[in-house]
Design an enzyme around this catalytic site. Structure first.
Site, PDB file in Angstrom:
ATOM      1  CB  CYS A 254      -2.843  11.539   1.034  1.00  0.00           C
ATOM      2  SG  CYS A 254      -4.634  11.544   0.794  1.00  0.00           S
TER       3      CYS A 254
ATOM      4  CG  ASN B 106      -0.814   3.833   4.500  1.00  0.00           C
ATOM      5  OD1 ASN B 106      -1.889   3.334   4.840  1.00  0.00           O
ATOM      6  ND2 ASN B 106      -0.278   3.685   3.296  1.00  0.00           N
TER       7      ASN B 106
ATOM      8  CG  HIS C  58      -4.673   6.790   5.201  1.00  0.00           C
ATOM      9  ND1 HIS C  58      -4.260   7.026   3.918  1.00  0.00           N
ATOM     10  CD2 HIS C  58      -4.724   5.448   5.329  1.00  0.00           C
ATOM     11  CE1 HIS C  58      -4.081   5.869   3.287  1.00  0.00           C
ATOM     12  NE2 HIS C  58      -4.360   4.892   4.117  1.00  0.00           N
TER      13      HIS C  58
ATOM     14  CG  ASP D 164      -1.974   1.046   1.237  1.00  0.00           C
ATOM     15  OD1 ASP D 164      -2.246   1.609   0.153  1.00  0.00           O
ATOM     16  OD2 ASP D 164      -2.547   1.326   2.297  1.00  0.00           O
TER      17      ASP D 164
END
Lengths: 307, 307
Positions: free
Chosen positions: B245, B254, B214, B17
């Site tokens: 982001c 994150n 986040h 991610d």
């Protein structure tokens, strides 16, 4: 789940605690404008300056100019730091309408920090504050006690809750009306902060206790949530995260008021603050300092505005 | 006061991610080294890569090289994203010992986000995932469902808890074994996050729910605390805050694993993670990306180390 207060009062300490720890000097007129922008954004308590020797804190040498330069707004409480009688006298050397509403005496829960920061033991600092508190209260001025290093100390490490209770008791004993539980170096986490607040509650009501958290380790908002869960509804923060951390150069210091307000608004807690106007006030003072606001909320919302 | 879990399991999603959303490409060997440093630091779950078309996600084109390059450690769970059958087949095109322990299907609680991100409705995405989930489970591979936009969506704004419940029910219906409640754009605050988790609890046990927050608005740790207070003990985070982001260029994405671990350790919650080794892993990958780690804990501790 915990129940939370329905409203919170934020004391913005940016003009004093913040700017005192910024390297870049700021003209008095800019400080006055900052205070006025904060009150226009809805802040009802602002720590505006410090009446301390300019030899120790040159950034606050313009204290009288700032305090007396503000166009005051009804319903706003203006506070100043007065470490001793000389400071108090200087703060009151003006017509009554220009006096501060509250003075602040600054103590520490750590003996080592007290020695290094104000050159005396905790007990000695209280002896020094006592006549200041008495004189202020005799004039009808409120008194707040800043309790620094209530969770950790740069010299002693972790601070036991008993030391916080000891300091809170001494503060109460000399007539201090309310106190800040401050995590001066930002090392605190929720349970430790709750224990420091609990120790303070032995001497002060929850309405007389404010949380003052630093974001050095990014923990300030979780500590705020933990304090809210205990019923604390007074918090101190600094617009744009003014101040940095004098004990970890380059790191974050005071939690940004913007970040605290976003948390509270998201939880449906009334602050009376206009977040957009607050962000603009933070941008204003950050431009004067030649840097970006230290606030994730400010950054995210400004990116969104730029669209 | 709330009672908290005594131990927490962190799933580091940085290699997948995180790196998927970093502009600077990173060689497969560096990704493998990152995974190995994370497991050496004590991480027991790592999301290592994504088996998705390199046309859509060029950063993950080296998926097989990364998955098969890792020197695996007993007791560590390695997961990969597989959006469709083609992805699952590619992930399993190797000897069984090199299969992932878990696959992840990625859905959204927002219809608009589902359309924009994976080009189909939520219901259609579930239809697409169903055979993937069935095939994986038939092979004894665990299945996790990522539920994105459970609090807010960049296109729809605030997301009602009912939509989260709807998605969780669909995930459960096709055999997904556990789900992430993700605040993909970081707009969440504690009570909203708690409502999204509550809605998920209608379909999954608390042990099957992980929090994925986040830090775009600096709220990730207070949301983590709020989830901990509900008994959630699985969390996803990204070493060095890898990822940024994608919906607010330049903002934080994150939450950093370092910051979460500091919070948990400070609360006396066991994570099994060596914070110093974790910080070093974050510095390693940040150097490969030519930037600083996005973690306040990393910064404060490195300043302290430099003394």
């Amino acid at each position: 789940m915990a129940s939370y207060p329905s409203r919170v009062k934020i004391i913005d300490v940016g003009p004093r605690d913040g700017l005192q720890n910024e390297k870049q000097p700021v003209p008095a007129a800019v400080k006055v404008e900052l205070v006025q922008r904060l009150q226009a954004a809805g802040l009802k308590e602002i720590e505006v300056t410090s009446f301390v020797s300019p030899k120790w804190v040159p950034q606050m040498a313009d204290n009288a100019q700032v305090l007396h330069g503000i166009e005051r707004q009804a319903g706003v409480r203006y506070s100043v730091l007065t470490p001793n009688m000389k400071g108090l006298e200087a703060a009151l050397a003006a017509p009554r309408a220009e006096w501060p509403d509250e003075i602040v005496v600054f103590g520490a829960a750590s003996e080592a920090f007290s020695q290094k920061n104000i050159n005396c033991s905790i007990a000695e600092s209280i002896e020094r504050f006592a006549p200041v508190v008495e004189a202020a209260r005799a004039q009808g001025i409120a008194v707040r006690g800043a309790m620094s290093c209530t969770v950790g100390c740069p010299y002693e490490g972790e601070i036991a809750p008993e030391k916080v209770g000891y300091l809170a008791g001494l503060m109460k004993g000399i007539g201090v009306q309310r106190v800040d539980v401050a995590d001066t170096i930002g090392v605190g986490t929720p349970l430790k902060v709750q224990r420091a607040i609990e120790a303070t509650q032995a001497h002060f009501d929850i309405a007389e206790i404010s949380g003052h958290f630093h974001d050095t380790y990014g923990q300030a908002l979780s500590n705020t949530l933990a304090a809210l869960g205990m019923g604390v509804w007074n918090f101190q923060s600094s617009v744009a995260g003014l101040g940095g951390c004098p004990y970890a150069k380059g790191a974050t210091g005071n939690v940004a008021t913007e970040d605290v307000v976003y948390l509270l608004q998201g939880m449906g807690i009334d602050t009376g603050i206009d977040l957009d106007a607050l962000i603009d006030a933070g941008v204003y003072i950050s431009q004067a300092l030649g840097r970006e606001p230290h606030s994730r909320v400010s950054k995210a919302i400004r990116i969104k505005r730029a669209g």
